[in-house]
Design an enzyme around this catalytic site. Structure first.
Site, PDB file in Angstrom:
ATOM      1  N   GLU A   6       0.834  -1.204   0.000  1.00  0.00           N
ATOM      2  CA  GLU A   6       0.000   0.000   0.000  1.00  0.00           C
ATOM      3  C   GLU A   6       0.867   1.251   0.000  1.00  0.00           C
ATOM      4  O   GLU A   6       2.027   1.233   0.452  1.00  0.00           O
ATOM      5  CB  GLU A   6      -0.894   0.028   1.252  1.00  0.00           C
ATOM      6  CG  GLU A   6      -1.996  -0.993   1.249  1.00  0.00           C
ATOM      7  CD  GLU A   6      -2.878  -0.861   2.467  1.00  0.00           C
ATOM      8  OE1 GLU A   6      -3.975  -1.427   2.446  1.00  0.00           O
ATOM      9  OE2 GLU A   6      -2.490  -0.192   3.440  1.00  0.00           O
TER      10      GLU A   6
ATOM     11  N   HIS B 161       4.642  -0.133  14.820  1.00  0.00           N
ATOM     12  CA  HIS B 161       3.279  -0.341  14.320  1.00  0.00           C
ATOM     13  C   HIS B 161       2.378  -0.981  15.364  1.00  0.00           C
ATOM     14  O   HIS B 161       1.308  -1.495  15.031  1.00  0.00           O
ATOM     15  CB  HIS B 161       3.280  -1.188  13.041  1.00  0.00           C
ATOM     16  CG  HIS B 161       4.215  -0.682  11.985  1.00  0.00           C
ATOM     17  ND1 HIS B 161       4.024   0.522  11.340  1.00  0.00           N
ATOM     18  CD2 HIS B 161       5.356  -1.204  11.470  1.00  0.00           C
ATOM     19  CE1 HIS B 161       5.009   0.714  10.475  1.00  0.00           C
ATOM     20  NE2 HIS B 161       5.831  -0.302  10.539  1.00  0.00           N
TER      21      HIS B 161
ATOM     22  N   ARG C 217     -12.864  -9.381  16.551  1.00  0.00           N
ATOM     23  CA  ARG C 217     -12.721  -9.786  17.948  1.00  0.00           C
ATOM     24  C   ARG C 217     -12.806  -8.547  18.816  1.00  0.00           C
ATOM     25  O   ARG C 217     -12.931  -7.429  18.309  1.00  0.00           O
ATOM     26  CB  ARG C 217     -11.364 -10.457  18.160  1.00  0.00           C
ATOM     27  CG  ARG C 217     -10.212  -9.602  17.647  1.00  0.00           C
ATOM     28  CD  ARG C 217      -8.859 -10.149  17.994  1.00  0.00           C
ATOM     29  NE  ARG C 217      -7.776  -9.515  17.278  1.00  0.00           N
ATOM     30  CZ  ARG C 217      -7.249  -8.322  17.568  1.00  0.00           C
ATOM     31  NH1 ARG C 217      -7.732  -7.623  18.584  1.00  0.00           N
ATOM     32  NH2 ARG C 217      -6.249  -7.825  16.869  1.00  0.00           N
TER      33      ARG C 217
END
Length: 669
Positions: free
Chosen positions: A200, A235, A292
């Site tokens: 990306e 991250h 979740r």
């Protein structure tokens, strides 16, 4: 509602689920590995069953074994927590086949959103805005590099099946692409068993904003506002807050409706999080959906006064959502800080060890703590207690510290205060770093983006300041009091520690050292106290009061308070929000040669060797990578400390290495 559930997880999330189950009168079954035999989650559940060895693949990832244990225990449902089997579609399907309720979405919904690439294709069909990139199946190196060139550097490589920052690399230029891709795929296969990646465009100064969604089996779906999770390292999220600073009502509704549409598109049921990457101008793009409960769900609970685990249990039992969209209200501001066993000053290397001392700020452990209609000011979700160990087998999180305030300013002040009261001894942790982060101008002013830590590196990692006189005084007095206690009440004059001398006062030299400096104190006994000399500073010191490790000293005309915890020869001084680690030094003993001078590079943490990039006899330059270790599902590169020659590499790919073990013989030259 269920009578008994099995919690297929460990640590703080297992404790968190058990707390809600206990409040609702539901019995709980814990599962544990051999490494977790004495873990907190084992103690807080009604039953606990050993399922395997320490490594997750031999315990917490044994889907068939966990289902078998659930059936044998009489559990009606399985709560997967997060991580491990929580987003395993086959596990969800197998639970249903055996008559067990999976407290999560259907397997088909997990499959639809479990692959980042497939999810983005689905969102593209639903006209949800996407970041420019390649999300297809072709994985040849040359093809992916070609796609990266079309997108334009910098690009972001992401594991298609991953999450939590694992299997993710930023590539700034074309010549770095192949090495970054290899590392990304290697980490992805180790963490998720799937090395597919997507490419990306890497956005400049983006914010990470996610929407909490909830759907039931009756076709209803709502969103419970947003969380800003922009502050990240590697991250992985460090600070999360709700609501997102600067969020307008219109943008919140637009993102919320997009998230609801995404959930409905896959027939979603249960708790889920739709994550967006947002530009500073307000535009946003779909990133992924986590099928979740999220680690940072407490900030949503604090601003909505809703128990999301209770919602999960009710929806899984077939009930309608507890509230309609119009009934969900938001009040105040909440911030969560993740307290990790890691060393921020050494690249956030994970740490292991025993929690020799653990003192937390006054808090509720989970109850939403509604008092007079408002949440408790401070909440701690933890899966460890004092005396427990952080092992190399699992995530190194110690606890989540969550605060609430009527507005962001008050919440931030409470977070700073709570961090100042948090004390940990026994292993490295990130509390000092979190204090600097919360005190820094960028976070204080909500100048947020995913590069905040890197952008403010110098202020977040300042040079170590000299140890203040009051901290040295606290350590010295603690040592003297310990000597006094050991001497006891004996009548032997040679064992007395009063410092009395016939012809004058006793003078002593005490030496403490840190990684940066040696601190030499001259101590002169006088009456009930001492005269302390340190460099050009001198002051009278007297013990005003003592409560265990807490000392109150009179220093000249002022009074200082602090806690001193001793671990072997190390004195940990906590005072005024600061933490100083001082080693009591015997001047006759000196450390040997440094690691680089000694020629042996050692493992910075326990882990496994996953790649070796050099060979015996090879000349290397300073900073050149030699080998890569993997620990706690993250990779760490071991580089040459100087120009030199590799004399002998002591481990190969796949070998397990203990912390501090020599990795190779290195000759500087």
């Amino acid at each position: 509602m269920f009578n008994k559930i099995l919690i297929a997880n460990r640590g703080e999330i297992a404790c968190r689920v058990a707390a809600t189950a206990r409040r609702l009168g539901i019995k709980t079954v814990a599962v544990y590995s051999s490494a977790d035999a004495h873990a907190k989650h084992v103690a807080v559940c009604d039953e606990a069953i050993l399922i395997g060895e320490a490594e997750a693949r031999h315990s917490y990832l044994l889907a068939d074994k966990i289902i078998q244990v659930a059936l044998q225990s009489g559990a009606q449902a399985i709560h997967p927590g997060y991580g491990f089997l929580s987003e395993n579609a086959d596990f969800a399907d197998n639970c249903a086949k055996h008559g067990l309720v999976f407290i999560g979405p259907p397997g088909d919904a997990i499959r639809a959103m479990g692959s980042k690439a497939a999810a983005k294709q689905l969102m593209e069909q639903a006209h949800v805005p996407l970041v420019p990139g390649y999300h297809g199946e072709q994985q040849e190196v040359a093809f992916l590099q070609q796609q990266a060139g079309k997108i334009g550097y910098p690009v972001l490589l992401k594991a298609s099946a991953g999450g939590g920052g694992k299997g993710m690399r930023i590539v700034e230029k074309e010549e770095d692409f192949a090495a970054a891709l290899a590392s990304c795929k290697r980490e992805a296969i180790n963490a998720f068993g799937d090395d597919h990646v997507l490419v990306e465009k890497y956005l400049q100064r983006p914010r990470h904003i996610e929407i909490q969604v909830f759907a039931d089996s009756h076709g209803q779906c709502v969103f419970l506002f947003e969380r800003d999770c922009s502050v990240q390292r590697r991250h992985q999220k460090v600070l999360e807050e709700a609501p997102a600073p600067g969020m307008t009502h219109e943008r919140r509704n637009a993102m919320g409706q997009a998230a609801v549409a995404a959930a409905k598109a896959v027939g979603y049921v249960g708790a889920g999080t739709v994550e967006f990457i947002a530009n500073q101008d307000g535009s946003f793009y779909f990133m992924e959906m986590n099928t979740r409960l999220q680690v940072e769900h407490p900030v949503t609970e604090m601003i909505t006064a809703q128990d999301l685990v209770e919602w999960q249990l009710r929806v899984a039992a077939g009930e309608h959502l507890p509230l309609q969209q119009s009934e969900i209200q938001m009040h105040g501001h909440a911030i969560e800080a993740r307290i990790y066993a890691e060393n921020p000053e050494k690249g956030f290397l994970p740490a292991t060890g025993r929690l020799h001392h653990l003192r937390t700020p006054a808090a509720v452990e989970f109850e939403l703590g509604m008092q007079a209609g408002q949440p408790a000011a401070v909440r701690i979700d933890a899966g460890v207690r004092q005396g427990d160990s952080i092992s190399p087998y699992y995530d190194p999180m110690i606890a989540k510290l969550i605060v609430w305030g009527e507005d962001r300013k008050i919440a931030l002040a409470r977070m700073r205060q709570a961090l100042a009261q948090y004390q940990i001894v026994g292993l490295s942790c990130n509390i000092g770093f979190l204090q600097r982060l919360c005190a820094g101008e960028a976070f204080s002013q909500a100048d947020l983006d995913t590069g905040l830590i890197a952008r403010n590196h110098d202020s977040l990692f300042p040079p170590a300041a000299p140890v203040p006189l009051h901290a040295l005084a606290l350590a010295a007095v603690s040592l003297l009091l310990e000597e006094r206690r050991r001497a006891g009440h004996t009548a032997d004059p040679w064992s007395q520690t009063s410092g009395w001398r016939m012809n004058g006062a006793l003078r002593r030299t005490l030496r403490f050292k840190t990684e940066q400096e040696d601190c030499v104190l001259q101590l002169e006994y006088q009456g009930q106290g001492w005269r302390l000399h340190y460099g050009a500073q001198s002051t009278d010191v007297e013990l005003a009061d003592e409560y265990g490790a807490d000392l109150y000293l009179k220093l000249g005309d002022s009074t200082r308070h602090g806690s001193v915890v001793r671990a072997a020869q190390q004195f940990h001084v906590f005072s005024g929000g600061g933490h100083w680690q001082l080693e009591f030094d015997d001047p006759m003993q000196h450390a040997g040669e440094t690691e680089a001078e000694g020629g042996r590079l050692t493992a910075p943490m326990p882990g496994k060797v996953v790649a070796v990039m050099a060979q015996n006899g090879q000349s290397v330059s300073k900073g050149e990578p030699i080998l890569i270790m993997e620990a706690m599902k993250m990779e760490h590169t071991i580089a040459a400390p100087h120009d030199g020659v590799i004399e002998e590499i002591l481990y190969g790919v796949g070998d397990q290495v203990a912390e501090g073990a020599p990795l190779l013989a290195f000759k500087q030259g």
